[in-house]
Write a protein that holds these residues in place. Structure first.
Motif, PDB file in Angstrom:
ATOM      1  N   THR A   1       0.716  -1.255   0.003  1.00  0.00           N
ATOM      2  CA  THR A   1      -0.045   0.007   0.120  1.00  0.00           C
ATOM      3  C   THR A   1       1.044   1.299  -0.124  1.00  0.00           C
ATOM      4  N   ASP A   2       1.898   1.417   0.862  1.00  0.00           N
ATOM      5  CA  ASP A   2       2.757   2.767   0.723  1.00  0.00           C
ATOM      6  C   ASP A   2       3.419   2.675  -0.517  1.00  0.00           C
ATOM      7  N   PHE A   3       3.836   1.689  -1.212  1.00  0.00           N
ATOM      8  CA  PHE A   3       4.437   1.595  -2.598  1.00  0.00           C
ATOM      9  C   PHE A   3       3.556   2.154  -3.586  1.00  0.00           C
ATOM     10  N   ALA A   4       2.348   1.626  -3.121  1.00  0.00           N
ATOM     11  CA  ALA A   4       1.452   2.342  -4.313  1.00  0.00           C
ATOM     12  C   ALA A   4       1.152   3.810  -4.074  1.00  0.00           C
ATOM     13  N   GLU A   5       1.223   4.384  -2.946  1.00  0.00           N
ATOM     14  CA  GLU A   5       1.009   5.891  -2.928  1.00  0.00           C
ATOM     15  C   GLU A   5       2.512   6.571  -3.307  1.00  0.00           C
ATOM     16  N   GLN A   6       3.518   6.084  -3.189  1.00  0.00           N
ATOM     17  CA  GLN A   6       4.856   6.348  -3.780  1.00  0.00           C
ATOM     18  C   GLN A   6       4.625   6.524  -5.176  1.00  0.00           C
ATOM     19  N   LEU A   7       4.145   5.450  -5.825  1.00  0.00           N
ATOM     20  CA  LEU A   7       4.016   5.543  -7.190  1.00  0.00           C
ATOM     21  C   LEU A   7       3.098   6.623  -7.682  1.00  0.00           C
ATOM     22  N   ARG A   8       2.066   6.732  -6.889  1.00  0.00           N
ATOM     23  CA  ARG A   8       1.053   7.917  -7.340  1.00  0.00           C
ATOM     24  C   ARG A   8       1.796   9.148  -7.204  1.00  0.00           C
ATOM     25  N   ALA A   9       2.589   9.393  -6.522  1.00  0.00           N
ATOM     26  CA  ALA A   9       3.147  10.713  -6.202  1.00  0.00           C
ATOM     27  C   ALA A   9       3.877  11.066  -7.330  1.00  0.00           C
ATOM     28  N   ARG A  10       4.445   9.881  -7.987  1.00  0.00           N
ATOM     29  CA  ARG A  10       5.583  10.127  -8.873  1.00  0.00           C
ATOM     30  C   ARG A  10       4.619   9.990 -10.538  1.00  0.00           C
ATOM     31  N   GLY A  11       3.551  10.061 -10.467  1.00  0.00           N
ATOM     32  CA  GLY A  11       2.385  10.125 -11.721  1.00  0.00           C
ATOM     33  C   GLY A  11       2.156   8.637 -12.447  1.00  0.00           C
ATOM     34  N   TYR A  12       2.638   7.642 -11.707  1.00  0.00           N
ATOM     35  CA  TYR A  12       2.351   6.338 -11.970  1.00  0.00           C
ATOM     36  C   TYR A  12       0.797   5.943 -11.693  1.00  0.00           C
ATOM     37  N   VAL A  13       0.399   4.948 -12.224  1.00  0.00           N
ATOM     38  CA  VAL A  13      -0.978   4.340 -11.979  1.00  0.00           C
ATOM     39  C   VAL A  13      -0.878   2.822 -11.623  1.00  0.00           C
ATOM     40  N   PRO A  14      -0.908   2.709 -10.191  1.00  0.00           N
ATOM     41  CA  PRO A  14      -0.894   1.591  -9.593  1.00  0.00           C
ATOM     42  C   PRO A  14      -2.184   0.523 -10.022  1.00  0.00           C
ATOM     43  N   VAL A  15      -1.725  -0.625 -10.406  1.00  0.00           N
ATOM     44  CA  VAL A  15      -2.809  -1.660 -10.824  1.00  0.00           C
ATOM     45  C   VAL A  15      -2.706  -2.850  -9.983  1.00  0.00           C
ATOM     46  N   PRO A  16      -3.532  -3.006  -8.844  1.00  0.00           N
ATOM     47  CA  PRO A  16      -3.265  -4.189  -7.782  1.00  0.00           C
ATOM     48  C   PRO A  16      -3.748  -5.307  -8.430  1.00  0.00           C
ATOM     49  N   ILE A  17      -2.887  -6.442  -8.443  1.00  0.00           N
ATOM     50  CA  ILE A  17      -3.264  -7.659  -8.878  1.00  0.00           C
ATOM     51  C   ILE A  17      -2.811  -8.808  -7.694  1.00  0.00           C
ATOM     52  N   ASP A  18      -3.687  -9.473  -7.152  1.00  0.00           N
ATOM     53  CA  ASP A  18      -3.465 -10.509  -6.198  1.00  0.00           C
ATOM     54  C   ASP A  18      -2.995 -11.815  -6.617  1.00  0.00           C
ATOM     55  N   LEU A  19      -1.930 -11.984  -6.379  1.00  0.00           N
ATOM     56  CA  LEU A  19      -0.927 -13.446  -6.818  1.00  0.00           C
ATOM     57  C   LEU A  19      -0.687 -14.247  -5.451  1.00  0.00           C
ATOM     58  N   SER A  20      -1.457 -14.085  -4.617  1.00  0.00           N
ATOM     59  CA  SER A  20      -1.219 -14.602  -3.198  1.00  0.00           C
ATOM     60  C   SER A  20      -0.790 -16.086  -3.259  1.00  0.00           C
TER      61      SER A  20
END
Length: 295
Positions: A252-271
């Motif tokens: 989740t924190d990495f997703a926010e870091q990506l958004r701050a840089r202009g990227y679009v996080p696309v979450p995919i669960d491969l648990s």
């Protein structure tokens, strides 16, 4: 907040998605019968149907966003073929095969090389131990190469000779992050644009020895440094088209870091596939064709 983590929505550049071509393998035979990394516990039950369903979501998402996905047929008794990133390393239509360190995966070597040959790639059979795009990441015009657990430094020398690229060797020290693609994500995957220093990466500092941390800090001063917590959920085992970054929903924190840089996080669960020690990038081998006009 450090200068390396800008506020989301402020001064973030417009990111451009580039169509990619990937090789994947449906996990029809996925299970955990042996242990070759700290994530694998044979006593823990695995659900093959769930693994297939999660994999299918990743496959469908790639197609929905305009990417091309090729498939290699799964082979019975080779449950780790789903982790296609370990099947080779491909640049400009040349496919360097792999030579696995662990016996349990040696059976995958020939099927991948045959697939490359059947699909028009020039195949180079390796002589040194290395595990493909698991430990080789193309960043700009250079290759980041991991060692410490699986790929040998001889493999680094071989990949440099085959592709004629600058190779930056990095040493992994945490057995949970036994391949480079578990500790570094390449966020701008287009080669030949601005060189290595212009490309964005994210990485987990604690996965590397001190010398490698210094190299990464010097070569990539603007890189996203990911927390230990997000690294531990395979957050960096991610794929990117330059705009969309396919990541674990638990990072989740990495997703926010990506958004701050202009990227679009696309979450995919491969648990379920994480039970075998692999995630999104492990299931995604990039096929880089020859530039137009070169044969």
């Amino acid at each position: 907040m450090s200068s390396q983590q800008p506020v989301a929505g402020l001064d973030a550049p417009e990111r451009v998605a580039h169509r990619r071509r990937y090789l994947m393998c449906r996990p029809e035979h996925f299970t955990v019968r042996y242990s070759i990394n700290p994530w694998m516990e044979p006593a823990r039950p695995t659900d093959t149907a769930k693994a297939v369903a999660q994999w299918q979501e990743l496959y469908d998402t790639y197609l929905r966003l305009g990417h091309t996905v090729e498939l290699i047929d799964p082979v019975p008794r080779l449950p780790d073929m789903v982790y296609t990133a370990n099947g080779g390393f491909v640049i400009d239509g040349v496919a360097l095969g792999v030579r696995f360190r662990v016996d349990e995966r040696r059976g995958e070597e020939q099927p991948f090389m045959e697939w490359f040959a059947d699909h028009g790639f020039d195949v180079v059979r390796p002589t040194a131990v290395q595990e493909g795009e698991g430990d080789f990441l193309l960043v700009g015009d250079a290759i980041l190469a991991g060692t410490g657990f699986r790929s040998s430094t001889g493999g680094h020398e071989e990949v440099a000779a085959v592709f004629g690229r600058d190779v930056i060797s990095l040493t992994l020290v945490d057995p949970r992050f036994y391949h480079l693609d578990t500790a570094i994500a390449v966020l701008d995957p287009v080669q030949g644009v601005g060189g290595v220093d212009a490309a964005n990466i994210a990485y987990l500092p604690a996965a590397f020895d001190e010398a490698s941390q210094r190299v990464l800090a010097e070569r990539f001063p603007n890189a996203i440094r990911v927390s230990d917590a997000d690294g531990a959920v395979f957050g960096l085992n991610a794929a990117s088209d330059g705009r969309h970054v396919f990541i674990s929903p638990r990072a989740t924190d990495f997703a926010e870091q990506l958004r701050a840089r202009g990227y679009v996080p696309v979450p995919i669960d491969l648990s379920e596939l994480l039970l075998g020690g692999g995630g999104i990038k492990c299931c995604t081998l990039e096929l880089r064709d020859r530039p137009e006009g070169i044969r």
